[in-house]
Design a protein around this motif. Sequence first.
Motif, short mmCIF file in Angstrom:
data_model
loop_
_atom_site.label_atom_id
_atom_site.label_comp_id
_atom_site.label_asym_id
_atom_site.label_seq_id
_atom_site.Cartn_x
_atom_site.Cartn_y
_atom_site.Cartn_z
N LEU A 99 26.38 -40.97 28.71
CA LEU A 99 26.58 -41.33 30.11
C LEU A 99 25.69 -40.43 30.96
CD1 LEU A 99 28.25 -43.02 32.17
CD2 LEU A 99 29.88 -41.13 32.22
N VAL A 100 24.90 -41.04 31.83
CA VAL A 100 23.90 -40.28 32.61
C VAL A 100 24.18 -40.43 34.10
CG1 VAL A 100 21.45 -39.92 33.04
CG2 VAL A 100 22.21 -40.74 30.80
N VAL A 142 27.67 -48.90 39.23
CA VAL A 142 27.74 -48.21 40.51
C VAL A 142 29.22 -48.09 40.89
CG1 VAL A 142 27.09 -48.20 42.95
CG2 VAL A 142 25.52 -49.15 41.23
N LYS A 143 29.63 -46.89 41.24
CA LYS A 143 31.02 -46.67 41.63
C LYS A 143 31.06 -46.02 43.01
CE LYS A 143 34.13 -46.96 39.01
NZ LYS A 143 35.10 -48.03 38.72
N THR A 144 32.22 -46.07 43.64
CA THR A 144 32.43 -45.45 44.94
C THR A 144 33.64 -44.52 44.86
OG1 THR A 144 31.60 -47.40 46.07
CG2 THR A 144 32.87 -45.86 47.38
N GLY A 145 33.49 -43.31 45.40
CA GLY A 145 34.60 -42.37 45.38
C GLY A 145 34.15 -40.95 45.17
N ASP A 146 35.00 -40.13 44.58
CA ASP A 146 34.66 -38.75 44.26
C ASP A 146 33.72 -38.74 43.06
OD1 ASP A 146 35.60 -35.70 44.53
OD2 ASP A 146 35.44 -36.23 42.41
N ILE A 200 34.89 -42.71 33.89
CA ILE A 200 34.03 -43.61 33.10
C ILE A 200 33.82 -43.03 31.70
CG2 ILE A 200 31.70 -44.58 32.89
CD1 ILE A 200 31.62 -44.58 35.98
N CYS A 201 33.58 -41.73 31.65
CA CYS A 201 33.37 -41.06 30.36
C CYS A 201 34.58 -41.21 29.45
CB CYS A 201 33.06 -39.58 30.61
SG CYS A 201 32.78 -38.63 29.11
N GLU A 202 35.75 -41.02 30.03
CA GLU A 202 36.99 -41.10 29.26
C GLU A 202 37.26 -42.52 28.79
OE1 GLU A 202 40.04 -39.10 27.39
OE2 GLU A 202 38.38 -38.30 28.55
N GLN A 203 37.16 -43.47 29.70
CA GLN A 203 37.46 -44.86 29.36
C GLN A 203 36.45 -45.44 28.39
OE1 GLN A 203 37.77 -46.92 33.14
NE2 GLN A 203 39.85 -46.17 33.52
N GLY A 204 35.19 -45.00 28.50
CA GLY A 204 34.15 -45.54 27.63
C GLY A 204 33.94 -44.76 26.36
N ASN A 205 34.73 -43.70 26.14
CA ASN A 205 34.60 -42.88 24.93
C ASN A 205 33.16 -42.39 24.71
OD1 ASN A 205 37.31 -42.89 23.98
ND2 ASN A 205 37.03 -45.01 23.33
N ASN A 257 33.67 -28.48 33.53
CA ASN A 257 34.97 -27.91 33.21
C ASN A 257 35.97 -28.92 32.66
OD1 ASN A 257 35.12 -25.00 33.81
ND2 ASN A 257 34.43 -25.62 35.82
N LYS A 258 35.92 -30.14 33.18
CA LYS A 258 36.99 -31.08 32.88
C LYS A 258 36.64 -32.15 31.85
CE LYS A 258 39.63 -32.32 36.38
NZ LYS A 258 40.07 -32.85 37.69
N ALA A 259 35.36 -32.33 31.56
CA ALA A 259 34.97 -33.38 30.61
C ALA A 259 35.50 -33.10 29.21
CB ALA A 259 33.45 -33.52 30.56
#
Length: 296
Positions: free
Chosen positions: A7-8, A98-102, A110-115, A143-145
């Motif tokens: 994921l980039v 493309v996403k909107t938010g923090d 996205i990283c978590e859901q897409g493994n 820190n959180k990934a």
Amino acid sequence: MQFKKILVGVDFTDITDQILQSAIYIAKIFNSEIKLVHVIENTIFPVALDDLEPLVDPEEFKKIVETVERLTEEAGKKLEEIASQINEREGIKTSYIVKTGDIAEEILEICEQGNFDLVIIGAHKNALTESILLGNEAEKIVNKARSSVLVVKGKSVDNIKKLLVGYDFLPNSIEALETAKEIAKKVGAEIDIIHADTEEGFAHFAHIYETVFQKKISLLKELKEKLEKEDSIKVDFEIIKAEPAVAILEAIKDFNPDMVVVGKRQRKDIKRFFLGTIAMKVVKNSPVPVLIVRKR
């Protein structure tokens, strides 16, 4: 450690080319697929649109929605063009979103859901200083990934000849070394293993310390010989008597690696920040890209 899904984070700033070049290089090493993500930061609408609507004049609310839609469309077109070029020119399967938010939270979700196995982000150079600093969003991601994170800073990762690995004999650093080994085998790089020795200060256990120190040297020699014999990788090691982050940063100056590889321990609470950890100190102060390896 194999990075099959990458994921980039793309922000369309001056470091975007370095980030993309690094992603392409790593993807070719591991035969990976790439997903590009751009997040439109949630600054013009600080709360959810549905919650904001009653508080804003209808015409102003309409302008907010139109602005978000326009920015989303523009970002989508840019990412589509970049993804098509990578697909066609590099032969790497590439998609985008493309996403909107923090920014950090969206990338982490996205990283978590897409493994995803690896997240690649960039660090910006502070105009007022010579050092390269991490922004708040980058710190959150590091820190959180739950996956590994490559922080591109100073230069792109596109021609690895020298890898520096922080090693303390614990599982997280073993994973880091295994990842460095896989990269080194495929690109013909050499590895410098750095161990920070911090036990000398325990004067009451001087006799035990010397025994442990010699054991460390013996184990590192065995590790060096194994990597050179079985994997044909040129390896050196060094024990530096300093705190881990200080030792690694000192070694960077001497060894001048193309990338630093460090491990990071898993946390029980994903919401907690560990801003003072060794990995974060290295990432913040390293003049070269840093790969933080974390086994999913």
